[in-house]
Design a protein around this motif. Structure first.
Motif, PDB file in Angstrom:
ATOM      1  N   GLU A 185      60.425  16.064  95.957  1.00 54.17           N
ATOM      2  CA  GLU A 185      60.842  16.775  97.164  1.00 54.17           C
ATOM      3  C   GLU A 185      60.388  15.965  98.365  1.00 54.17           C
ATOM      4  OE1 GLU A 185      58.814  20.516  96.600  1.00 54.17           O
ATOM      5  OE2 GLU A 185      60.496  21.355  95.469  1.00 54.17           O
ATOM      6  N   SER A 186      61.160  16.000  99.434  1.00 55.13           N
ATOM      7  CA  SER A 186      60.836  15.236 100.636  1.00 55.13           C
ATOM      8  C   SER A 186      59.406  15.490 101.083  1.00 55.13           C
ATOM      9  CB  SER A 186      61.787  15.609 101.778  1.00 55.13           C
ATOM     10  OG  SER A 186      63.109  15.282 101.457  1.00 55.13           O
ATOM     11  N   GLY A 187      58.683  14.397 101.366  1.00 56.29           N
ATOM     12  CA  GLY A 187      57.327  14.495 101.883  1.00 56.29           C
ATOM     13  C   GLY A 187      56.240  14.751 100.859  1.00 56.29           C
ATOM     14  N   LYS A 188      56.579  14.900  99.601  1.00 56.31           N
ATOM     15  CA  LYS A 188      55.589  15.170  98.547  1.00 56.31           C
ATOM     16  C   LYS A 188      55.126  13.862  97.901  1.00 56.31           C
ATOM     17  CE  LYS A 188      56.093  19.703  98.581  1.00 56.31           C
ATOM     18  NZ  LYS A 188      55.060  20.653  98.859  1.00 56.31           N
TER      19      LYS A 188
ATOM     20  N   ILE B 111      57.341  10.527  97.812  1.00 54.79           N
ATOM     21  CA  ILE B 111      58.753  10.874  97.955  1.00 54.79           C
ATOM     22  C   ILE B 111      59.047  10.951  99.452  1.00 54.79           C
ATOM     23  CG2 ILE B 111      60.580  12.472  97.313  1.00 54.79           C
ATOM     24  CD1 ILE B 111      59.052  11.039  94.940  1.00 54.79           C
ATOM     25  N   VAL B 112      59.827  10.018  99.942  1.00 49.35           N
ATOM     26  CA  VAL B 112      60.125   9.935 101.367  1.00 49.35           C
ATOM     27  C   VAL B 112      61.157  10.986 101.755  1.00 49.35           C
ATOM     28  CG1 VAL B 112      61.029   8.452 103.212  1.00 49.35           C
ATOM     29  CG2 VAL B 112      59.568   7.476 101.407  1.00 49.35           C
ATOM     30  N   LYS B 113      62.290  10.982 101.038  1.00 46.07           N
ATOM     31  CA  LYS B 113      63.373  11.905 101.395  1.00 46.07           C
ATOM     32  C   LYS B 113      64.230  12.197 100.178  1.00 46.07           C
ATOM     33  CE  LYS B 113      66.961  12.776 104.752  1.00 46.07           C
ATOM     34  NZ  LYS B 113      67.649  12.332 105.949  1.00 46.07           N
ATOM     35  N   VAL B 114      64.609  13.460 100.041  1.00 45.26           N
ATOM     36  CA  VAL B 114      65.507  13.880  98.979  1.00 45.26           C
ATOM     37  C   VAL B 114      66.692  14.597  99.604  1.00 45.26           C
ATOM     38  CG1 VAL B 114      65.780  15.376  96.951  1.00 45.26           C
ATOM     39  CG2 VAL B 114      63.644  14.111  97.288  1.00 45.26           C
ATOM     40  N   GLU B 115      67.888  14.173  99.242  1.00 39.58           N
ATOM     41  CA  GLU B 115      69.121  14.877  99.587  1.00 39.58           C
ATOM     42  C   GLU B 115      69.730  15.302  98.264  1.00 39.58           C
ATOM     43  OE1 GLU B 115      71.692  12.627 102.293  1.00 39.58           O
ATOM     44  OE2 GLU B 115      69.923  11.416 102.801  1.00 39.58           O
TER      45      GLU B 115
ATOM     46  N   ILE C 209      67.615  10.006  96.529  1.00 43.99           N
ATOM     47  CA  ILE C 209      66.159  10.157  96.469  1.00 43.99           C
ATOM     48  C   ILE C 209      65.566   8.829  96.923  1.00 43.99           C
ATOM     49  CG2 ILE C 209      64.123  10.481  95.017  1.00 43.99           C
ATOM     50  CD1 ILE C 209      65.916  12.092  93.073  1.00 43.99           C
ATOM     51  N   GLU C 210      64.707   8.890  97.935  1.00 48.56           N
ATOM     52  CA  GLU C 210      64.015   7.695  98.405  1.00 48.56           C
ATOM     53  C   GLU C 210      62.523   7.869  98.148  1.00 48.56           C
ATOM     54  OE1 GLU C 210      63.038   5.246 102.521  1.00 48.56           O
ATOM     55  OE2 GLU C 210      64.786   6.575 102.454  1.00 48.56           O
TER      56      GLU C 210
END
Length: 158
Positions: free
Chosen positions: A42-45, A62-66, A71-72
């Motif tokens: 999840e983003s930011g985790k 985890i930078v960003k998830v869409e 998933i970055e």
């Protein structure tokens, strides 16, 4: 020269199923993280991954998830221990990995993985090639697990 690569593969399943096979730690642990994964992407985790061939859990930011798209993540570059006579003092640094998920018209999902950010050194090049191999193996393991329920990595490294 910027050290980066891109690998991709087509998975014969809908995008939602393929995305979940990467984002869900229980599913990821079933075919890829041979020592287990802890935490949903999840983003930011920050999640934890462990592999039998690299014992010891390590953090994955985890930078960003869409959802169902991208998933970055960032993780520490693994250049290995310094070699004898290595004049370079190695410092810890991160590389960036991006998963892209694209629904295809025939119901399959195209998964593309890009990674970059290594130092432009012989050891950085070696690490980039190693990770390219690893992500190619991950795509093959993902395909066989999602399509056929087979864990290709079981017993492969340990």
């Amino acid at each position: 020269m910027e050290l980066k690569f891109k690998v991709s593969g087509r998975i014969a399943r809908p995008i939602e199923e393929v995305f979940e096979a990467v984002a869900d730690p229980a599913k990821l642990s079933a075919y890829f993280t041979t020592g287990g994964a802890v935490g949903r992407m999840e983003s930011g985790k920050t999640v934890q991954w462990e592999f039998a061939d690299f014992p010891g859990a390590f953090p994955v930011e985890i930078v960003k998830v869409e959802k169902n798209r991208r998933i970055e993540l960032r993780w520490e570059a693994n250049e290995g221990p310094p070699e004898a006579g290595d004049p370079v003092v190695r410092t810890a640094y991160m590389t960036t990995v991006v998963f892209f998920f694209d629904a295809l018209d025939d119901g399959r999902t195209l998964v593309t993985i890009e990674e970059g950010g290594w130092h432009e050194t012989p050891n950085g090049l070696k690490a980039a090639f190693g990770n390219c191999q690893g992500w190619s193996q991950m795509l093959a393991a993902l395909k066989v697990w999602v399509e056929h329920g087979i864990n290709l990595r079981e017993g492969f490294y340990a």
